[in-house]
Scaffold this motif. Structure first.
Motif, PDB file in Angstrom:
ATOM      1  N   PHE A 140       0.847  -1.198   0.000  1.00 40.28           N
ATOM      2  CA  PHE A 140       0.000   0.000   0.000  1.00 40.28           C
ATOM      3  C   PHE A 140       0.876   1.238   0.000  1.00 40.28           C
ATOM      4  O   PHE A 140       2.087   1.162   0.199  1.00 40.28           O
ATOM      5  N   ASP A 141       0.245   2.393  -0.245  1.00 39.59           N
ATOM      6  CA  ASP A 141       0.947   3.672  -0.158  1.00 39.59           C
ATOM      7  C   ASP A 141       0.370   4.463   0.998  1.00 39.59           C
ATOM      8  O   ASP A 141      -0.823   4.368   1.288  1.00 39.59           O
ATOM      9  N   ALA A 142       1.231   5.239   1.636  1.00 41.64           N
ATOM     10  CA  ALA A 142       0.744   6.137   2.680  1.00 41.64           C
ATOM     11  C   ALA A 142       1.216   7.546   2.354  1.00 41.64           C
ATOM     12  O   ALA A 142       2.334   7.740   1.869  1.00 41.64           O
ATOM     13  N   TYR A 143       0.355   8.520   2.592  1.00 40.92           N
ATOM     14  CA  TYR A 143       0.688   9.918   2.352  1.00 40.92           C
ATOM     15  C   TYR A 143       0.668  10.626   3.692  1.00 40.92           C
ATOM     16  O   TYR A 143      -0.256  10.437   4.484  1.00 40.92           O
ATOM     17  N   VAL A 144       1.693  11.430   3.929  1.00 41.74           N
ATOM     18  CA  VAL A 144       1.774  12.146   5.204  1.00 41.74           C
ATOM     19  C   VAL A 144       1.791  13.647   4.918  1.00 41.74           C
ATOM     20  O   VAL A 144       2.578  14.126   4.098  1.00 41.74           O
ATOM     21  N   PHE A 145       0.902  14.350   5.590  1.00 42.53           N
ATOM     22  CA  PHE A 145       0.751  15.788   5.342  1.00 42.53           C
ATOM     23  C   PHE A 145       1.057  16.582   6.600  1.00 42.53           C
ATOM     24  O   PHE A 145       0.794  16.118   7.703  1.00 42.53           O
ATOM     25  N   THR A 146       1.576  17.790   6.407  1.00 46.44           N
ATOM     26  CA  THR A 146       1.726  18.716   7.528  1.00 46.44           C
ATOM     27  C   THR A 146       1.261  20.098   7.075  1.00 46.44           C
ATOM     28  O   THR A 146       1.176  20.366   5.882  1.00 46.44           O
ATOM     29  N   GLY A 147       1.002  20.964   8.044  1.00 47.33           N
ATOM     30  CA  GLY A 147       0.497  22.313   7.739  1.00 47.33           C
ATOM     31  C   GLY A 147      -0.647  22.612   8.667  1.00 47.33           C
ATOM     32  O   GLY A 147      -0.815  21.931   9.680  1.00 47.33           O
ATOM     33  N   THR A 148      -1.457  23.607   8.334  1.00 43.78           N
ATOM     34  CA  THR A 148      -2.653  23.833   9.138  1.00 43.78           C
ATOM     35  C   THR A 148      -3.712  22.817   8.693  1.00 43.78           C
ATOM     36  O   THR A 148      -3.580  22.190   7.643  1.00 43.78           O
ATOM     37  N   TYR A 149      -4.769  22.691   9.489  1.00 47.48           N
ATOM     38  CA  TYR A 149      -5.872  21.796   9.129  1.00 47.48           C
ATOM     39  C   TYR A 149      -6.349  22.119   7.709  1.00 47.48           C
ATOM     40  O   TYR A 149      -6.482  21.241   6.848  1.00 47.48           O
ATOM     41  N   LYS A 150      -6.561  23.400   7.468  1.00 43.80           N
ATOM     42  CA  LYS A 150      -7.055  23.830   6.163  1.00 43.80           C
ATOM     43  C   LYS A 150      -6.080  23.478   5.037  1.00 43.80           C
ATOM     44  O   LYS A 150      -6.478  23.004   3.978  1.00 43.80           O
TER      45      LYS A 150
END
Ligand code: MIG
Length: 726
Positions: A140-150
């Motif tokens: 599988f692939d996983a995507y990791v995000f950072t930043g504000t909720y928006k």
């Protein structure tokens, strides 16, 4: 493991060689050196376990269609599309598999798990400070995000692409029931809407319109002149929306069955024979929607109904729901027989009971079915969550072939995030319970995070019995949801507005008319949320970063200008509300009753607000505007040349109103009507400017509330010089 990144800093980790889910459309990722993966990942032979730390104040939003609050912390959820008509708080999965969530921490982060099979999310349940993801597979692939909720929502939604947009009449009120069984009944429902002066744009046809539950057939007995009936209804501006089920009845001579068998278009069992399950019609085969040839074939089948004037559908039972399989039934019956004459004790008796109760939607059945995923044989269980997606893709592509530039109406029950580009969803078989009105409120932001902007619940509740008060309060919320449909199950109390006391009927009329009045704003915000990858419904923390906003579980931001705090409890005539900033409360009763007394300036903080049964409380954010028009009983009759604007404007406000033809896909190439409204308060006077490319726009009446709670009514006539918009 392979590591990838985008310029915006979205990280992707590939674990193995995943089965494609068609969810992530953007290919902006470039291979990079390994980076720090948050948390601890353990791999076993068949699965991955990923543990991440949570801080005390972390709030978790997302996971789309699931029970419990907006903040998902404190329970376990499973992504495994399930046909379960009891949405009680102990349920780990419903119809959708939406593997995206955001953790609101000091530094917010989010994860999307791109996988077609089962994934479990333990959000601080087993251990309060641990978020544990278990993937039932190693590819599988996983995507990791950072930043504000928006920003995180924006990044994710931009990866999955634009969402489905219905024809504009899809924003009208829709009436459904399992079932309006024949032409006379459908006609009388339409007549009643007109007699009672109630708005309505669509009536649904549930399974009984078909001949013996066979997809793409229409019962000649109950609808003897279907085509002319559809045309007559259309001339009254009422669309009929027939249901299509996933299972194809096994019946010799039935074309869909015959063609499917002949061409090997059905899902197979282990030995390569068509898998036999049972749903409505009794025994069925499931089309193998994973195979592109099958999709093409099944998609063309919709043309038969499109040719008769139908413009929209609902796809049901596509988890897929299985009442029983041939094998499962055989096993259960022989088990029951083997118990005959025995003295059953607590254990053996319950074994017997469970054998029958667990016969539907069983894992054993899902594991006994196989797909031809474009040439590769895959076990159904491993790609379970894509079945509904591929069925709906087949329909969407069938529509595209039929009339490429036309928007068709489509909602579907089972979903995977990638489906958001093809269809809207309804949230399945809820109940006429106050708890499910609250669930409807709390589910909306998660659905939007997953891209399902066109969505809504069965208003009034599907199972169980609705009271007039429940339906009224429910409508007072669902007039804001893009899909507004009153639907109820066979055998329950009838739920059309005139089935209740006159007093309730009159109230409902005002509420539904208010929906039509709000369509300029709702449509504009819906389209902008789509273009800009934003939420239409959001928790307060989407805009406000104070700690108290994170605690609020029953209020929503609706687009850029409004906050909602609906009443969702029986006999309640008021509720507590938290205002993250100063706002104006507008107690809406009916569109016609727009007057100064309906507005009240409210300070930031906590309040108790009285809300009578005929009141819809709307909270106007400062410096924002809401655009309305006079209500009509059909969307197509709305006069959008003469608008009304309401706003709380302490000193200035800007609003961009979006509109388009509502019928074609021209919006995709920028065919749109845009009106820029600007209001400035200068020396106690309001100055207004309107800039538009909408040549039809004639007048706008502004109702502006100033910082003393006083209102100012200003009519801006025939539009401004050359009417160009830049
Ligand atoms: O489980 O077609 O969610 O809306 O009325 C019953 C009959 C099967 C489930 C759908 C519901 C619909 C019903 N269907």
């Amino acid at each position: 493991m392979n590591f990838y990144q985008t310029v915006e800093g979205i990280n992707k980790i590939s674990f193995g060689d995943m089965i494609p889910t068609e969810t992530i459309l953007q290919k902006r990722f470039v291979k990079t050196d390994s980076f720090m993966v948050p948390g601890v990942i353990q791999k076993s032979e068949k699965r991955f376990t990923w543990k991440l730390d949570l801080n005390d104040d972390d709030v978790i939003y997302g996971l789309g269609q699931n029970v419990r609050g907006m903040n998902k912390r404190g329970f376990v959820y499973e992504s495994f599309c399930s046909d379960d008509p009891n949405h009680t708080p102990d349920k780990k999965s419903l119809y959708g598999a939406h593997n995206f969530f955001v953790v609101l921490s000091d530094k917010p982060w989010g994860i999307y798990i791109d996988f077609a099979g089962k994934v479990t999310f333990d959000i601080g349940f087993e251990h309060k400070d641990v978020l544990k993801i278990e993937v039932e597979g190693i590819d599988f692939d996983a995507y990791v995000f950072t930043g504000t909720y928006k920003q995180i929502v924006n990044q994710f939604r931009s990866l999955i692409g634009q969402s489905y947009v219905p024809p504009k009449w899809g924003f009208g009120y829709q009436q459904s029931r399992w079932s309006y069984v024949d032409q006379e009944e459908v006609l009388s429902i339409a007549d009643k809407f007109d007699e009672h002066d109630l708005p309505c744009d669509a009536i649904y046809l549930d399974i009984d319109y078909m001949e013996r539950f066979k997809d793409f057939t229409v019962s000649e007995e109950r609808f003897p002149a279907f085509q002319s009936f559809v045309t007559d209804m259309k001339s009254r501006e009422i669309k009929l929306i027939p249901i299509i089920d996933a299972g194809v009845k096994i019946e010799s001579g039935y074309d869909v069955y015959e063609e499917g068998v002949k061409n090997d278009y059905f899902c197979n069992d282990a030995s390569g024979h068509p898998f036999v399950a049972a749903v409505w019609p009794g025994k069925v085969h499931f089309p193998d929607f994973f195979n592109s040839q099958v999709r093409k074939w099944f998609g063309q089948k919709y043309h038969h109904l499109l040719n008769m004037g139908i413009e929209g559908f609902w796809n049901d039972m596509n988890e897929p729901a299985i009442f029983y399989s041939e094998q499962g039934l055989k096993d259960a019956i022989s088990f029951v027989n083997s118990q005959a004459g025995k003295n059953l004790d607590i254990y053996t008796f319950f074994d017997l009971k469970d054998k029958i109760l667990n016969i539907s939607n069983s894992e054993v059945d899902y594991k006994s079915m196989y797909h031809n995923y474009d040439g590769v044989k895959v076990n159904h269980y491993d790609v379970h969550n894509l079945f509904g997606y591929f069925m709906t893709r087949a329909a969407a592509e069938g529509f595209e072939d039929y009339a490429p530039d036309k928007r068709h109406f489509m909602i579907t029950r089972a979903s995977h995030i990638g489906m958001a580009k093809h269809s809207g969803i309804w949230t399945g078989d809820n109940h006429s319970w106050w708890e499910h009105l609250k669930l409807n409120i709390q589910m909306m932001p998660g659905l939007g995070m997953a891209g399902f902007l066109y969505s809504g619940a069965d208003t009034g509740g599907f199972g169980g019995e609705a009271s007039g008060e429940l339906l009224t309060r429910w409508l007072q919320f669902s007039i804001f949801t893009p899909l507004l449909r009153n639907h109820s199950a066979l055998g329950t109390r009838k739920q059309e507005p005139w089935m209740f006391e006159t007093e309730t009927l009159d109230r409902i009329r005002d509420v539904v008319k208010m929906r039509y009045a709000l369509i300029p704003y709702l449509y504009s915000e819906f389209m902008k949320a789509n273009f800009n990858h934003e939420l239409l419904f959001a928790p307060l923390s989407y805009e406000y970063d104070d700690l108290r906003s994170k605690q609020v579980e029953d209020q929503l931001l609706l687009g850029d200008s409004l906050m909602l705090a609906p009443v969702y409890e029986q006999n309640s005539r008021g509720r507590s509300v938290y205002l993250p900033e100063k706002m104006v409360l507008w107690k809406v009763t009916a569109f016609e009753h727009l007057n100064e007394e309906a507005f009240e300036l409210m300070e930031e903080g906590y309040h108790f607000v009285d809300v009578a049964l005929n009141e819809i409380p709307l909270y106007l954010k400062p410096g924002k505007l809401v655009v309305l028009t006079k209500p009509e009983n059909r969307v197509s009759n709305l006069d959008e040349s003469n608008l009304v604007v309401v706003g709380y404007v302490p000193n200035k406000a800007i609003y961009e109103l979006y509109n388009d033809d509502g019928l074609t896909k021209g919006y995709k190439s920028g065919d749109s009507l845009k009106t820029m409204l600007k209001v400035d308060r200068h020396k106690n006077e309001y100055q207004i400017s309107v800039d538009t490319n909408d040549m039809a726009l004639k007048s706008i009446t502004f109702y502006l509330i100033d910082d003393n709670g006083k209102w100012h009514v200003i009519k801006q006539n025939a539009i401004m010089d050359e009417s160009h918009y830049v």
